[in-house]
Design an enzyme around this catalytic site. Structure first.
Site, PDB file in Angstrom:
ATOM      1  N   ASP A   2       9.416   2.928  -0.556  1.00  0.00           N
ATOM      2  CA  ASP A   2       8.372   3.674   0.141  1.00  0.00           C
ATOM      3  C   ASP A   2       8.603   3.477   1.643  1.00  0.00           C
ATOM      4  O   ASP A   2       8.196   2.462   2.212  1.00  0.00           O
ATOM      5  CB  ASP A   2       6.982   3.183  -0.275  1.00  0.00           C
ATOM      6  CG  ASP A   2       5.902   3.955   0.459  1.00  0.00           C
ATOM      7  OD1 ASP A   2       4.712   3.750   0.128  1.00  0.00           O
ATOM      8  OD2 ASP A   2       6.229   4.754   1.357  1.00  0.00           O
ATOM      9  N   TYR A  21       0.859  -1.196   0.000  1.00  0.00           N
ATOM     10  CA  TYR A  21       0.000   0.000   0.000  1.00  0.00           C
ATOM     11  C   TYR A  21       0.885   1.231   0.000  1.00  0.00           C
ATOM     12  O   TYR A  21       1.842   1.324   0.775  1.00  0.00           O
ATOM     13  CB  TYR A  21      -0.934   0.033   1.216  1.00  0.00           C
ATOM     14  CG  TYR A  21      -1.835   1.255   1.243  1.00  0.00           C
ATOM     15  CD1 TYR A  21      -1.625   2.270   2.185  1.00  0.00           C
ATOM     16  CD2 TYR A  21      -2.854   1.415   0.318  1.00  0.00           C
ATOM     17  CE1 TYR A  21      -2.438   3.403   2.202  1.00  0.00           C
ATOM     18  CE2 TYR A  21      -3.676   2.544   0.340  1.00  0.00           C
ATOM     19  CZ  TYR A  21      -3.456   3.534   1.277  1.00  0.00           C
ATOM     20  OH  TYR A  21      -4.248   4.664   1.284  1.00  0.00           O
ATOM     21  N   LYS A  25       4.563  10.067   8.001  1.00  0.00           N
ATOM     22  CA  LYS A  25       4.357   9.582   9.370  1.00  0.00           C
ATOM     23  C   LYS A  25       5.349  10.154  10.387  1.00  0.00           C
ATOM     24  O   LYS A  25       5.254  11.322  10.774  1.00  0.00           O
ATOM     25  CB  LYS A  25       4.341   8.049   9.362  1.00  0.00           C
ATOM     26  CG  LYS A  25       3.141   7.488   8.551  1.00  0.00           C
ATOM     27  CD  LYS A  25       3.045   5.996   8.655  1.00  0.00           C
ATOM     28  CE  LYS A  25       2.049   5.441   7.637  1.00  0.00           C
ATOM     29  NZ  LYS A  25       0.682   5.323   8.148  1.00  0.00           N
TER      30      LYS A  25
HETATM   31  P1  KE4 Z   1      -0.793   8.865   3.831  1.00  0.00           P
HETATM   32  O1  KE4 Z   1      -1.298   9.475   2.548  1.00  0.00           O
HETATM   33  O2  KE4 Z   1      -1.880   8.091   4.553  1.00  0.00           O
HETATM   34  O3  KE4 Z   1      -0.065   9.852   4.728  1.00  0.00           O
HETATM   35  O4  KE4 Z   1       0.322   7.805   3.449  1.00  0.00           O
HETATM   36  C1  KE4 Z   1       0.001   6.777   2.549  1.00  0.00           C
HETATM   37  C2  KE4 Z   1       0.973   5.622   2.753  1.00  0.00           C
HETATM   38  C3  KE4 Z   1       2.038   5.486   1.878  1.00  0.00           C
HETATM   39  N1  KE4 Z   1       2.937   4.484   2.029  1.00  0.00           N
HETATM   40  C4  KE4 Z   1       2.828   3.594   3.047  1.00  0.00           C
HETATM   41  C5  KE4 Z   1       3.836   2.495   3.170  1.00  0.00           C
HETATM   42  C6  KE4 Z   1       1.756   3.690   3.964  1.00  0.00           C
HETATM   43  O5  KE4 Z   1       1.641   2.782   4.962  1.00  0.00           O
HETATM   44  C7  KE4 Z   1       0.813   4.728   3.826  1.00  0.00           C
HETATM   45  C8  KE4 Z   1      -0.378   4.873   4.756  1.00  0.00           C
HETATM   46  N2  KE4 Z   1      -0.515   3.840   5.754  1.00  0.00           N
HETATM   47  C9  KE4 Z   1      -1.882   3.618   6.204  1.00  0.00           C
HETATM   48  C10 KE4 Z   1      -1.958   2.377   7.103  1.00  0.00           C
HETATM   49  N3  KE4 Z   1      -0.867   1.505   7.103  1.00  0.00           N
HETATM   50  C11 KE4 Z   1      -2.398   4.815   6.900  1.00  0.00           C
HETATM   51  C12 KE4 Z   1      -3.644   4.575   7.708  1.00  0.00           C
HETATM   52  C13 KE4 Z   1      -4.912   4.949   6.966  1.00  0.00           C
HETATM   53  O6  KE4 Z   1      -4.980   4.738   5.724  1.00  0.00           O
HETATM   54  O7  KE4 Z   1      -5.825   5.460   7.628  1.00  0.00           O
END
Ligand code: KE4
Length: 429
Positions: free
Chosen positions: A239, A144, A267
């Site tokens: 990533d 993801y 994060k």
């Molecule tokens: P954001 O757009 O949510 O800040 O980041 C996306 C993203 C990109 N790459 C990785 C490896 C990620 O894990 C994420 C977002 N992670 C999720 C859960 N593992 C965020 C939680 C959610 O979607 O509410």
């Protein structure tokens, strides 16, 4: 535990927010029941609006490696806010923060700040396509990378065939530019590069996947991927939105000893405020506007408050080095979960890397998404609810990670294991 106020707020929220939440996983759909509404956090605990207290292993999905509301971060945000919240202009903090990131992240010679991981990934992909003049990207099943269209593709019919939309609203033409392969499978990557290597702009992967649950890379896997992509003239994008500053100050690229061409972050570098970043060697990054032709922009990119929170967080990580202790706590938690599952006769395997871990309710190793999908999600849901009712808050999804923070103590882990031993016995029946 009573949850009346949480219920009332959730009912209100559902009337005006789709699903009552601003991000789907928060709705507890895969674990059942209604989500608790959080009122506050302090250290490794959160409290809900009914006054219930929980040991928190979500940590806002990774950012809060220092725990909730660490004093230096809160002070930095408050002091900065008093000077203004946003200017849409260069501030010294952005230069300071970019220098810190470039000093600590092995592949960063230059970096661009954005406001989310999704933005960072979307921008890095665009840069990789521009730099190689190629359109195809490769990602992993179960990986993801945020919700930009091309990254919401899922595996097509065959290994080297194009992806198909993973959600309504993504045009097939967009998904067709994404090929998904199994993680930890060099033959699958070899087949794609043999068939279409000349069209591949990049491979993007979580160096240690955590969005299929935590899945460690096989020994030598990334070194081989790095070499294969280089031979094909394709770029490697790590990533590190989760692993960046989670697996150490040099992230997964330091942990693995593999330097990608580009890297995305989020994060932890925002310390709980909205920050994303993408970076790499100067030759690539100088292609970004206004220096180069590749356009990307953002009103709140480099926002002073978010950058202040991020800088204070990285400063604390550098000066206190919590990693050996929190990694040991995570290992202890993983070992305790494993023995509790065995004692209860519940099939479970716990993957742990650094201070992040996932207990999969399945037997046998979990080395990629296909293996992870064998997990008994119904059992995970029952385990999640049993732990929640006894004051331990896990991720409301089998395919996420637990995060140990610098605010967790040995006593917190022991209390957690007591709750988990009872939960494993409960779900074994
Ligand atoms: P954001 O757009 O949510 O800040 O980041 C996306 C993203 C990109 N790459 C990785 C490896 C990620 O894990 C994420 C977002 N992670 C999720 C859960 N593992 C965020 C939680 C959610 O979607 O509410």
């Amino acid at each position: 535990m009573t949850h009346q106020r949480s219920h009332d707020i959730f009912v209100r929220a559902q009337a005006v927010i789709p699903g009552g939440v601003n991000s789907p996983v928060r709705a507890y759909k895969s674990v059942g029941g209604e989500p608790v509404t959080i009122a506050s956090g302090s250290g490794c605990h959160v409290r809900d609006v009914d006054g219930n207290k929980y040991l928190d292993y979500i940590g806002s999905w990774g950012p809060l490696i220092l725990g909730h509301a660490p004093k230096p971060v809160i002070e930095a945000v408050c002091d900065t806010a008093a000077l203004g919240t946003s200017f849409g202009a260069l501030t010294v903090r952005e230069a300071d923060f970019a220098e810190t990131l470039c000093r600590l992240v092995p592949c960063f010679e230059m970096v661009r700040l954005v406001s989310s991981g999704t933005e960072a990934v979307m921008s890095a992909i665009r840069l990789a396509r521009a730099a190689t003049d190629r359109d195809l990207i490769i990602k992993f099943d179960g990986g993801y990378h945020g919700h930009s269209d091309g990254l919401l593709a899922k595996a097509g019919s065959g290994i080297a065939t194009q992806g198909i939309p993973g959600t309504p609203g993504v045009p097939e033409a967009f998904a067709a530019l994404t090929i998904t392969i199994p993680f930890n499978d060099l033959d699958a990557l070899r087949a794609v590069l043999k068939a279409r290597g000349g069209e591949v702009a990049c491979l993007i992967g979580e160096p240690v996947p955590a969005n299929m649950g935590v899945v460690p890379p096989a020994d030598g896997y990334w070194q081989a991927v790095r070499a294969m992509l280089r031979d094909a003239g394709a770029l490697l994008i790590f990533d590190e939105v989760i692993t960046g500053f989670r697996l150490g100050l040099a992230g997964a690229q330091g942990w693995l000893g593999v330097t990608p061409d580009l890297c995305t972050m989020g994060k932890i570098i925002g310390g709980g405020l909205p920050v994303g970043a993408f970076g790499g060697c100067a030759d690539l990054m100088r292609l970004m506007a206004p220096e180069g032709p590749v356009y990307q922009a953002g009103t709140l990119s480099g926002n002073p408050l978010a950058v202040a929170a991020g800088q204070a967080t990285l400063h604390m990580l550098e000066t206190t080095n919590p990693y050996p202790r929190i990694n040991a706590l995570a290992r202890r938690l993983a070992d305790g979960m494993t023995s509790a599952a065995v004692d209860a006769g519940v099939p479970a395997v716990v993957n742990v890397m650094g201070s992040m871990l996932t207990g999969f309710f399945t037997d046998g190793p979990v080395m990629n998404f296909e293996y992870a999908l064998r997990a008994d999600t119904g059992r995970y849901a029952a385990f999640f609810r049993a732990c929640l009712e006894d004051g331990v808050m896990l991720a409301p999804s089998q395919f996420e990670a637990m995060f140990v923070s610098a605010a967790h103590t040995d006593a917190d882990v022991e209390q957690t294991l007591q709750v988990m031993r009872k939960a494993f016995r409960k779900i074994a029946k």
